[in-house]
Design an enzyme around this catalytic site. Structure first.
Site, short mmCIF file in Angstrom:
data_model
loop_
_atom_site.label_atom_id
_atom_site.label_comp_id
_atom_site.label_asym_id
_atom_site.label_seq_id
_atom_site.Cartn_x
_atom_site.Cartn_y
_atom_site.Cartn_z
N LYS A 1 55.22 60.61 48.58
CA LYS A 1 56.32 59.82 48.01
C LYS A 1 55.91 59.49 46.59
O LYS A 1 55.28 58.45 46.32
CB LYS A 1 56.55 58.56 48.86
C1 LIG Z 1 63.76 61.02 49.80
C2 LIG Z 1 63.63 60.09 50.95
N1 LIG Z 1 63.76 60.55 52.19
C3 LIG Z 1 63.65 59.74 53.26
C4 LIG Z 1 63.41 58.40 53.12
C5 LIG Z 1 63.28 57.52 54.32
O1 LIG Z 1 61.94 57.16 54.50
P1 LIG Z 1 61.55 55.78 55.19
O2 LIG Z 1 62.24 55.76 56.49
O3 LIG Z 1 60.08 55.87 55.34
O4 LIG Z 1 62.00 54.71 54.29
C6 LIG Z 1 63.29 57.86 51.82
C7 LIG Z 1 63.01 56.43 51.62
O5 LIG Z 1 61.99 56.08 51.19
C8 LIG Z 1 63.38 58.72 50.72
O6 LIG Z 1 63.27 58.25 49.48
#
Ligand SMILES: Cc1ncc(COP(=O)(O)O)c(C=O)c1O
Length: 325
Positions: A159
């Site tokens: 991320k």
């Molecule tokens: C690109 C992306 N996909 C999926 C998610 C969902 O991830 P999470 O459930 O860990 O927040 C996020 C959020 O952070 C995101 O930015």
């Protein structure tokens, strides 16, 4: 809505007033997107303020840092404590939690190694990301003309700030054309995810979601929804999915820390199912919110209570499985 701009931000070990939490414009992260970060939530539950799967979020933060050869200046346990301390220092009942580890100020060559690895933890109030109405009634979305990053380009298991340049393109295009969100395909043309959320599609009582190999972020909410769906007895399959499955789906929904569980009511102006939140989406949503609202037992140990005198459940118990399950 702009930030309220109050409270204290944790920066490299010190609590700094929001207005004073500044970095130099020559910091590497500003120019080259060399930051990795997290987005978690603390909920105001009937049993007290509780972070949702903070361990899993912090494990993903350390995974992201490792992929980018960054050594955060503090250990996992120290980071964990710093997040809780920051919530306490700000006396927040509920908040969005944003730890970020980034390359700071030293030189501006592309090579990030000479630059320090700095850390900050920000908190703010963040209600329903796509609006309260969206949680009940769903959102209208389009398939984006932008693809997610190809494998072996920008790693999507990390991320990283850099990946959100792609997310911004998807989001801006959707908004400019009157949609709430965009769904991106991967470079093979298979369904991937939204600009900031993972995707689930229901057809003939089977729940489908794209696998990690479809250029998705390994979402913590996605992992929680898979766990809940299995527990409720639904059939769930992680596999490469064609775009047109969206158009013939009975139900579709986004999941993520920001959107929580948000139904999708149309894609490219084609109605999904009957255009309303479907029964499987509602059952999973209900189960998810029941845990957060303290109406159901926290049987997977997902809540971690912040303030003294409150139950402090299973710190570390979910960390090893959360993002890989
Ligand atoms: C690109 C992306 N996909 C999926 C998610 C969902 O991830 P999470 O459930 O860990 O927040 C996020 C959020 O952070 C995101 O930015």
């Amino acid at each position: 809505m702009a930030f309220p701009g109050t409270g204290k931000i944790w920066m490299n070990g010190s609590l700094v007033e929001w207005a004073d939490a500044k970095i130099h414009v020559a910091s590497h992260v500003i120019h080259y997107g060399s930051g990795v970060f997290e987005g978690a939530r603390c909920y105001d539950t009937p049993r007290g303020s509780a972070c949702f799967r903070l361990d899993a979020h912090l494990e993903r933060l350390f995974d992201s840092a490792k992929i980018y050869r960054m050594e955060p200046g503090l250990s996992y346990d120290e980071m964990h404590k710093a997040v809780l301390d920051t919530i306490k220092a700000n006396e927040m009942k509920a908040c969005y939690i944003r730890p970020i580890v980034y390359r700071g100020y030293h030189t501006l060559g592309v090579n990030p190694f000479p630059c320090p690895v700095d850390t900050a933890i920000l908190l703010w109030d963040w209600g329903a990301y796509l609006g309260q109405d969206a949680l009940a009634n769903g959102v209208d979305v389009r398939v984006s003309s932008w693809s997610r990053a190809a494998p072996n380009t920008f790693p999507t298991l990390a991320k990283t700030s850099a990946n959100y340049a792609n997310s911004s393109l998807i989001k801006m295009e959707a908004i400019a054309e009157g949609y709430s969100e965009g769904i991106a395909l991967d470079t093979g043309g298979y369904l991937s995810e939204g600009s900031g959320q993972n995707l689930f599609v229901v057809r003939d009582d089977v729940i489908y979601t794209p696998p990690l190999t479809a250029s998705i972020l390994p979402g913590i909410t996605r992992d929680s929804v898979v766990t809940i769906a299995k527990d409720l007895g639904f059939k769930i399959r992680e596999e490469m999915l064609p775009r047109e499955l969206l158009y013939i789906a009975d139900e579709a929904f986004f999941v993520g820390t920001a959107v929580e569980i948000t139904p999708i009511k149309s894609v490219d102006k084609i109605t999904v199912g009957n255009g309303r939140r479907g029964p499987i989406t509602e059952a999973i949503q209900q189960s998810f919110f029941d845990i957060i609202n303290g109406k159901a037992a926290d049987k997977w140990g997902w809540l971690e209570f912040v303030y003294d005198g409150q139950p402090h459940e299973q710190v570390g118990a979910t960390a090893k499985t959360a993002t890989r399950g």
